[in-house]
Design an enzyme around this catalytic site. Structure first.
Site, mmCIF file in Angstrom:
data_model
loop_
_atom_site.group_PDB
_atom_site.id
_atom_site.type_symbol
_atom_site.label_atom_id
_atom_site.label_comp_id
_atom_site.label_asym_id
_atom_site.label_seq_id
_atom_site.Cartn_x
_atom_site.Cartn_y
_atom_site.Cartn_z
ATOM 1 C CG LEU A 11 81.386 -71.935 50.797
ATOM 2 C CD1 LEU A 11 82.825 -71.865 50.908
ATOM 3 C CD2 LEU A 11 80.598 -70.721 51.442
ATOM 4 C CG HIS A 12 80.719 -74.235 44.355
ATOM 5 N ND1 HIS A 12 81.847 -73.651 43.770
ATOM 6 C CD2 HIS A 12 81.292 -75.211 45.192
ATOM 7 C CE1 HIS A 12 82.827 -74.343 43.934
ATOM 8 N NE2 HIS A 12 82.630 -75.296 44.748
ATOM 9 C CE LYS A 13 72.870 -76.538 46.218
ATOM 10 N NZ LYS A 13 71.826 -77.308 46.940
ATOM 11 C CD GLU A 42 69.174 -88.852 57.987
ATOM 12 O OE1 GLU A 42 69.118 -89.538 57.271
ATOM 13 O OE2 GLU A 42 69.490 -89.140 59.431
ATOM 14 C CG ASP A 71 67.433 -80.909 47.319
ATOM 15 O OD1 ASP A 71 68.366 -81.044 47.877
ATOM 16 O OD2 ASP A 71 66.948 -81.816 46.737
ATOM 17 N N GLY A 155 80.384 -79.205 41.435
ATOM 18 C CA GLY A 155 79.580 -80.582 40.923
ATOM 19 C C GLY A 155 79.548 -81.463 39.657
ATOM 20 C CE1 TYR A 156 77.274 -86.166 39.166
ATOM 21 C CE2 TYR A 156 76.249 -84.551 40.431
ATOM 22 C CZ TYR A 156 76.855 -85.732 40.390
ATOM 23 O OH TYR A 156 76.422 -87.148 41.419
ATOM 24 C CG ASP A 157 78.839 -76.537 36.842
ATOM 25 O OD1 ASP A 157 77.522 -76.968 36.867
ATOM 26 O OD2 ASP A 157 79.194 -75.671 37.650
HETATM 27 P P1 IMP Z 1 72.158 -80.714 47.321
HETATM 28 O O1 IMP Z 1 73.178 -79.615 47.951
HETATM 29 O O2 IMP Z 1 71.771 -81.589 48.368
HETATM 30 O O3 IMP Z 1 71.013 -79.872 46.796
HETATM 31 O O4 IMP Z 1 72.902 -81.280 46.376
HETATM 32 C C1 IMP Z 1 73.009 -80.872 45.057
HETATM 33 C C2 IMP Z 1 74.157 -81.616 44.509
HETATM 34 O O5 IMP Z 1 73.689 -81.579 42.883
HETATM 35 C C3 IMP Z 1 75.515 -81.029 44.268
HETATM 36 O O6 IMP Z 1 76.392 -81.535 45.203
HETATM 37 C C4 IMP Z 1 76.054 -81.166 42.960
HETATM 38 O O7 IMP Z 1 76.632 -82.166 42.826
HETATM 39 C C5 IMP Z 1 74.957 -81.046 42.214
HETATM 40 N N1 IMP Z 1 74.310 -79.934 41.430
HETATM 41 C C6 IMP Z 1 73.550 -79.056 41.943
HETATM 42 N N2 IMP Z 1 73.716 -77.750 41.283
HETATM 43 C C7 IMP Z 1 74.516 -77.912 40.522
HETATM 44 C C8 IMP Z 1 75.181 -77.114 39.622
HETATM 45 O O8 IMP Z 1 74.682 -75.988 39.210
HETATM 46 N N3 IMP Z 1 76.142 -77.687 38.717
HETATM 47 C C9 IMP Z 1 76.760 -78.779 39.068
HETATM 48 N N4 IMP Z 1 76.243 -79.722 40.074
HETATM 49 C C10 IMP Z 1 75.112 -79.327 40.589
#
Ligand code: IMP
Length: 197
Positions: A11-13, A42, A71, A155-157
């Site tokens: 949802l953040h994305k 996967e 991704d 995430g790691y923000d």
């Molecule tokens: P994905 O959904 O498989 O692409 O995993 C992305 C992961 O990378 C997320 O769970 C976050 O931990 C990290 N990540 C990606 N974009 C961000 C961001 O903008 N801020 C913080 N963490 C991010």
């Protein structure tokens, strides 16, 4: 009107991409939330690009229009690229974002300032039912803190301070992050392929 499916259930994305594309009235965004039965693939790719493409092509089976997949993750060169494509499951399958941050803090605990650089990467893939339209990738360079700061973001923000900034991505407003982030840069690169159709 362009009907664009954002192939992520994060949802953040979705929110960040929605805000960034808000000024394009000709784009109507839908997300995977419109397809509650959908089972994501996967993420078996070795690179962000491979995973973005895999997600886009998989979601494309749901939708007759355009699909955009993201991704992304954090790369720390002094940890040989960790967490990298494993960013979402760094502390194991089913780990929470907090678990992943804790692991990163632990893995970096012995590293002094010169070795604390890292960058976020965002790979985007844009596809239609006819095939791949465009793939782009962008980075955002910064440093990883010893402990978390800030209550916003995801995430790691809360561990990441962008080059030239003092505040973490979890301390600045989402609006500011969306002007300078890896996702923003990747989106800016892919936009011509989306708009000029
Ligand atoms: P994905 O959904 O498989 O692409 O995993 C992305 C992961 O990378 C997320 O769970 C976050 O931990 C990290 N990540 C990606 N974009 C961000 C961001 O903008 N801020 C913080 N963490 C991010």
């Amino acid at each position: 009107m362009i009907r664009l499916l954002i192939a992520t259930s994060n949802l953040h994305k979705v929110r960040e991409i929605r805000n960034m594309l808000g000024r394009y009235e000709e784009i109507e965004l839908i997300s995977l939330r419109a397809f509650p039965e959908y089972e994501p693939p996967e993420e078996t790719g070795a690179t962000f690009q491979e995973n973005a493409l895999l997600k886009a092509l998989h979601a494309s089976k749901l939708h007759s229009g355009l699909v955009l997949a993201d991704d992304s993750g954090l790369v720390v060169p002094s940890l040989q690229g960790e967490p990298g494509v494993y960013s979402a499951r760094y502390a194991g399958v089913g780990a929470t974002e907090a678990d992943n941050r804790k692991k990163l803090v632990e893995r970096m605990s012995g590293l002094d300032e010169g070795l604390r650089g890292g960058h976020f990467v965002c790979a985007l893939a844009l596809v239609s039912p006819l095939g791949v339209i465009a793939q782009e990738e962008a980075r955002c360079e910064g440093v990883i803190l010893h402990k978390e700061r800030g209550g916003q973001g995801h995430g790691y923000d809360s561990l990441f301070v962008k080059e030239g900034y003092r505040l973490t991505f979890a301390e600045i407003s989402e609006e500011t992050k969306n002007q300078v982030s890896h996702r923003r840069r990747a989106l800016d690169k892919i936009l011509p392929a989306l708009i000029n159709r």
